[in-house]
Design a protein around this motif. Structure first.
Motif, PDB file in Angstrom:
ATOM      1  N   PRO A 123      13.413  50.944  73.109  1.00  0.00           N
ATOM      2  CA  PRO A 123      13.817  52.024  72.581  1.00  0.00           C
ATOM      3  C   PRO A 123      12.731  53.157  71.785  1.00  0.00           C
ATOM      4  O   PRO A 123      12.966  53.929  71.173  1.00  0.00           O
ATOM      5  N   ARG A 124      11.619  52.152  71.577  1.00  0.00           N
ATOM      6  CA  ARG A 124      10.567  53.587  70.481  1.00  0.00           C
ATOM      7  C   ARG A 124       9.840  54.421  71.310  1.00  0.00           C
ATOM      8  O   ARG A 124       9.469  55.162  71.050  1.00  0.00           O
ATOM      9  N   PHE A 125       9.876  54.118  73.091  1.00  0.00           N
ATOM     10  CA  PHE A 125       9.463  54.669  73.371  1.00  0.00           C
ATOM     11  C   PHE A 125      10.536  56.352  73.400  1.00  0.00           C
ATOM     12  O   PHE A 125      10.020  57.392  73.849  1.00  0.00           O
ATOM     13  N   LEU A 126      11.590  56.346  73.341  1.00  0.00           N
ATOM     14  CA  LEU A 126      12.425  57.420  73.970  1.00  0.00           C
ATOM     15  C   LEU A 126      12.723  57.742  72.484  1.00  0.00           C
ATOM     16  O   LEU A 126      12.935  59.048  72.336  1.00  0.00           O
ATOM     17  N   SER A 127      12.712  56.644  71.095  1.00  0.00           N
ATOM     18  CA  SER A 127      12.821  57.251  69.871  1.00  0.00           C
ATOM     19  C   SER A 127      11.088  58.471  70.340  1.00  0.00           C
ATOM     20  O   SER A 127      11.150  59.747  69.019  1.00  0.00           O
ATOM     21  N   GLY A 128      10.152  58.389  70.810  1.00  0.00           N
ATOM     22  CA  GLY A 128       9.046  59.052  70.450  1.00  0.00           C
ATOM     23  C   GLY A 128       9.454  60.130  72.168  1.00  0.00           C
ATOM     24  O   GLY A 128       8.900  61.743  71.632  1.00  0.00           O
ATOM     25  N   ARG A 129       9.688  60.117  72.978  1.00  0.00           N
ATOM     26  CA  ARG A 129       9.540  61.266  73.613  1.00  0.00           C
ATOM     27  C   ARG A 129      10.877  62.196  73.335  1.00  0.00           C
ATOM     28  O   ARG A 129      11.007  63.238  73.572  1.00  0.00           O
ATOM     29  N   PHE A 130      11.996  61.726  72.612  1.00  0.00           N
ATOM     30  CA  PHE A 130      13.030  62.393  72.417  1.00  0.00           C
ATOM     31  C   PHE A 130      13.427  62.494  71.381  1.00  0.00           C
ATOM     32  O   PHE A 130      14.753  61.580  70.849  1.00  0.00           O
ATOM     33  N   PRO A 131      12.788  63.120  70.370  1.00  0.00           N
ATOM     34  CA  PRO A 131      13.047  62.682  68.699  1.00  0.00           C
ATOM     35  C   PRO A 131      14.552  63.500  67.977  1.00  0.00           C
ATOM     36  O   PRO A 131      14.868  62.837  67.091  1.00  0.00           O
ATOM     37  N   TYR A 132      14.143  64.497  68.465  1.00  0.00           N
ATOM     38  CA  TYR A 132      15.625  65.300  68.477  1.00  0.00           C
ATOM     39  C   TYR A 132      16.850  64.716  69.082  1.00  0.00           C
ATOM     40  O   TYR A 132      18.447  65.450  69.497  1.00  0.00           O
ATOM     41  N   ALA A 133      17.111  64.265  69.991  1.00  0.00           N
ATOM     42  CA  ALA A 133      18.565  63.178  70.475  1.00  0.00           C
ATOM     43  C   ALA A 133      19.456  63.696  69.650  1.00  0.00           C
ATOM     44  O   ALA A 133      19.509  62.732  68.310  1.00  0.00           O
ATOM     45  N   GLN A 134      20.909  63.483  70.849  1.00  0.00           N
ATOM     46  CA  GLN A 134      22.266  63.131  69.627  1.00  0.00           C
ATOM     47  C   GLN A 134      22.430  61.899  69.251  1.00  0.00           C
ATOM     48  O   GLN A 134      22.799  61.775  71.062  1.00  0.00           O
ATOM     49  N   ALA A 135      23.389  61.739  68.892  1.00  0.00           N
ATOM     50  CA  ALA A 135      24.112  60.821  68.946  1.00  0.00           C
ATOM     51  C   ALA A 135      24.908  60.558  70.297  1.00  0.00           C
ATOM     52  O   ALA A 135      26.113  61.664  70.635  1.00  0.00           O
ATOM     53  N   GLY A 136      25.265  60.017  71.226  1.00  0.00           N
ATOM     54  CA  GLY A 136      26.062  59.936  72.568  1.00  0.00           C
ATOM     55  C   GLY A 136      24.712  60.461  74.542  1.00  0.00           C
ATOM     56  O   GLY A 136      25.315  59.811  74.359  1.00  0.00           O
ATOM     57  N   THR A 137      23.709  60.795  73.962  1.00  0.00           N
ATOM     58  CA  THR A 137      22.902  60.590  74.548  1.00  0.00           C
ATOM     59  C   THR A 137      22.381  59.460  75.536  1.00  0.00           C
ATOM     60  O   THR A 137      22.016  58.649  75.261  1.00  0.00           O
ATOM     61  N   GLU A 138      22.250  59.716  75.925  1.00  0.00           N
ATOM     62  CA  GLU A 138      22.357  58.495  77.878  1.00  0.00           C
ATOM     63  C   GLU A 138      21.045  59.594  77.960  1.00  0.00           C
ATOM     64  O   GLU A 138      20.565  60.000  78.877  1.00  0.00           O
ATOM     65  N   LYS A 139      20.425  58.369  78.712  1.00  0.00           N
ATOM     66  CA  LYS A 139      18.587  59.184  79.440  1.00  0.00           C
ATOM     67  C   LYS A 139      18.901  57.322  80.851  1.00  0.00           C
ATOM     68  O   LYS A 139      18.715  55.977  79.750  1.00  0.00           O
ATOM     69  N   TYR A 140      18.149  57.656  81.643  1.00  0.00           N
ATOM     70  CA  TYR A 140      18.194  56.551  82.837  1.00  0.00           C
ATOM     71  C   TYR A 140      16.331  56.322  82.374  1.00  0.00           C
ATOM     72  O   TYR A 140      15.773  57.445  82.533  1.00  0.00           O
ATOM     73  N   VAL A 141      15.843  54.958  81.816  1.00  0.00           N
ATOM     74  CA  VAL A 141      14.234  55.108  81.943  1.00  0.00           C
ATOM     75  C   VAL A 141      13.633  54.215  83.414  1.00  0.00           C
ATOM     76  O   VAL A 141      14.152  53.235  83.851  1.00  0.00           O
ATOM     77  N   ALA A 142      12.746  55.319  83.846  1.00  0.00           N
ATOM     78  CA  ALA A 142      12.566  54.330  85.068  1.00  0.00           C
ATOM     79  C   ALA A 142      10.675  53.727  84.944  1.00  0.00           C
ATOM     80  O   ALA A 142      10.360  53.912  84.074  1.00  0.00           O
ATOM     81  N   TYR A 143      10.309  52.072  85.365  1.00  0.00           N
ATOM     82  CA  TYR A 143       9.197  52.100  84.949  1.00  0.00           C
ATOM     83  C   TYR A 143       8.973  51.010  85.180  1.00  0.00           C
ATOM     84  O   TYR A 143       9.707  50.303  86.609  1.00  0.00           O
TER      85      TYR A 143
END
Length: 682
Positions: free
Chosen positions: A462-482
């Protein structure tokens, strides 16, 4: 005995059955052969909830792996240990029995006649992207690949650059490496990327006038000699740098060396008295380095550091300088120790020396690599001659065989990961809805070896995504590979995250995972899931299981009864063909309401209307709905599994509990057995 589940949210029409136990209720979907050889002797009935370790054991069980490979779902099985839930491709009936027979399982010793009421987590069908990325291959771009991209075996650099972009060349690299790729196959590509173009066949102007590379580092040097070296940094580790001039290379070592202050390409003037450690000459660090500028550097032809070459170096009694070369073998990681093994040899091995976090992030335990860098000293450890090696580049041994050139220009670069997918005819960059964790991200999280383990993915993503996509809009979906490490191996995994306007959350885990309790019974040495189903539908509004079932009844009436829509209220959640009410979570048997909804009841008495709605629910709608909800439930031999549903009906003055039983007479085909509309009546 029976296991009854209340308030269970079921998403999807083809969920696995909830369990009850009868003597002959057996499921025939199991895999021959189990872990362990101990003959259990204890008969018990126990309740048990799977732990995180159990999910790992399900994924790592050798029989489950063989089954998943045959069924083409190895990636989905590998994801179980990462995500800690089963999925539609890894059904409990097929994959849990091997866990129960595993000698590491808590109740392994139970004998025939025992039953386990097992609670576990499961999801429905995973999104296609998650199925593709779970267990995906990783490809590390090699020297040979960069040479092809730059069109030269001499004038190239081991990084993509503005004039030679990754997006242009990676598709052809993957086409060459995966010539049998199938549509929908995903690969995570690791490569170096630079923001500047390399300059070939030129020496840049030095930032400090008068800086000229020395020729001091020759084989004539000895312990105790005073030297002044004008050189360039060609390798960095946590305990020092390799400094190279026109004659050779030397390790500059210090226990408190400020490695973060140096980078490959730094021009350095070093002074000091040489010392030796084991059989390696080195320059001790004591604030005796002066950085004067930066320049590009072309590596020389690497020496192939075979076991024989390394053993010969270990027998050398005269301290020597650092040697630039390649080392190919299998990497093992144990805490801070990273070793390189050469097949089955037990007399010599490589030892990665004080690797930087960036290099650690590129290495996976148990994988084979071709490493480039500087061989320094040797030491003895048991039967092994340890050969210290400062790594500058990580490559695949398979691709190393394609290497034709021996030189490259060094430019500042960063290690990146990118996801590519084969569309059936060519490789292309995956969509922007996919994010991948980079080596620098793991390092920033303080994760030394470039992967997650335990619950770290849930904690950090969750913190990684907040840093990568700081301007994401509500409802945005991302698949995260790790990368995820468990049970001695590292694999790629994928999770789906959604931004709700204030935080990122794992949407599959939160919205798509159900906690299920099923009963497994042991007979004739085999654990099997009892296929019979028992549901309890609580009365009242907003009861997820009741809403799910009765809405399915309403939908069935609409789709299968002639003029079925005329029996359904304007809200679409209540029909008076049977009285099924998804809104109230019961069967509404009020004859007046039925008469107001449909003119087909005109001329009938109240008792006749109620009797007709009951008959329709028993003989027509309930069996039809079960065919939709449980299309895969079928007889096992002569045994016809049942579905028992505890429900409530309302007659206008009281709410009464009832029970209906149907049986599966063929796959997805059900017949009415019995119904009691008032369980309290004698």
């Amino acid at each position: 005995m029976k296991t009854t589940i209340n308030n269970l949210l079921i998403a999807g029409a083809s969920m696995l059955a909830l369990a009850s136990c009868t003597e002959n209720s057996w499921n025939d979907h199991y895999l021959d052969g189990f872990e362990g050889g101990y003959t259990p002797t204890e008969v018990m009935t126990v309740d048990y909830t799977l732990t995180d370790d159990d999910y790992t054991r399900i994924a790592e069980n050798r029989f489950n792996k063989a089954l998943a490979e045959r069924e083409g779902v190895s990636g989905e099985l590998a994801a179980v240990k990462t995500q800690r839930y089963l999925n539609a491709s890894i059904p409990a009936a097929q994959y849990i029995p091997n866990l129960l027979k595993d000698s590491l399982f808590r109740y392994f010793a139970l004998s025939d006649g025992s039953a386990i009421n097992l609670t576990y987590r499961e999801a429905g069908e995973l999104p296609e992207v998650m199925r593709g990325l779970n267990g995906a291959s990783e490809y590390i771009v090699s020297d040979a690949d960069y040479q092809i991209a730059y069109g030269s075996t001499d004038d190239y650099t081991t990084a993509f650059s503005p004039s030679c972009p990754a997006t242009k060349h990676i598709p052809s690299i993957l086409a060459d490496a995966f010539d049998d790729a199938e549509a929908g196959q995903y690969v995570v590509v690791n490569y170096n990327n630079s923001d500047v173009d390399p300059v070939f066949n030129e020496t840049p102007e030095p930032p400090t006038p008068g800086f000229t590379m020395s020729s001091v580092l020759t084989s004539d040097l000895a312990d105790g000699d005073d030297v002044t070296v004008n050189g360039v940094v060609t390798a960095v580790c946590k305990a020092g740098v390799v400094l190279t001039d026109n004659a050779g290379s030397i390790l500059v070592y210090g226990s408190g060396f400020p490695a973060a202050d140096y980078a490959v390409g730094d021009q350095v003037i070093a002074t000091g008295t040489l010392s030796s450690y084991k059989n390696c000459l080195q320059l001790p660090y004591d604030d005796n380095l002066q950085k004067v500028g930066k320049q590009a550097y072309t590596y020389p032809a690497p020496k192939e550091l075979t076991p024989e070459v390394l053993l010969a170096a270990g027998a050398n009694t005269d301290p020597v300088l650092a040697v630039y070369g390649t080392m190919t073998g299998k990497v093992t990681i144990d805490g801070n120790y990273i070793n390189v093994y050469f097949g089955d040899r037990d007399d010599v091995r490589g030892s990665v020396y004080n690797a930087t976090d960036e290099i650690k992030a590129l290495l996976q335990d148990g994988q084979s690599y071709t490493l480039r860098g500087y061989f320094t000293q040797t030491s003895k450890s048991g039967t092994y001659t340890n050969c210290n090696f400062i790594v500058t580049e990580v490559g695949s041994p398979a691709n190393a065989r394609r290497r034709a050139g021996t030189r490259s220009v060094t430019v500042p670069s960063v290690s990146l990961n990118a996801v590519y997918v084969f569309n059936g005819s060519k490789w292309e960059a995956a969509g922007t809805d996919i994010a991948v964790v980079n080596p620098a991200d793991y390092a920033a999280m303080g994760l030394t070896y470039g992967n997650f383990s335990g619950t770290q993915n849930a904690e950090y993503l969750p913190r990684f995504l907040s840093g990568r996509f700081p301007y994401a809009q509500a409802g945005t979906e991302k698949y995260v590979a790790y990368k995820y490490y468990a049970s001695g191996s590292t694999t790629y995994a994928c999770s789906q995250y959604t931004f709700n306007g204030s935080e990122w959350y794992d949407s599959i885990t939160r919205d798509g995972v159900r906690e299920v309790t099923n009963q497994f019974v042991r007979r004739d040495g085999e654990w099997k899931l009892d296929p019979s189903i028992e549901l309890t539908l609580p009365a009242g509004k907003n009861q997820p299981l009741s809403t799910w079932f009765f809405q399915a009844c309403v939908d069935w009436v609409r789709d299968n009864v002639p003029d079925g829509a005329s029996f359904i209220t304007s809200y679409g959640n209540n029909d008076y063909y049977t009285g099924a009410s998804a809104y109230q979570g019961n069967i509404d048997l009020r004859p007046g309401s039925a008469r107001n909804q449909s003119t087909s009841y005109d001329g009938m008495t109240d008792d006749e209307i109620v009797a007709l709605m009951k008959q329709r629910f028993e003989k027509e709608v309930c069996p039809g709905v079960l065919s939709v909800l449980y299309p895969n439930l079928e007889p096992v031999g002569d045994f016809e599994p049942t579905v028992t549903i505890h429900f409530y009906s309302y007659n206008g003055s009281s709410t009464t509990p009832g029970t209906i039983v149907c049986k599966a007479v063929a796959k997805g085909k059900f017949e009415f057995v019995s119904c009691k509309w008032d369980d309290n009546a004698e």
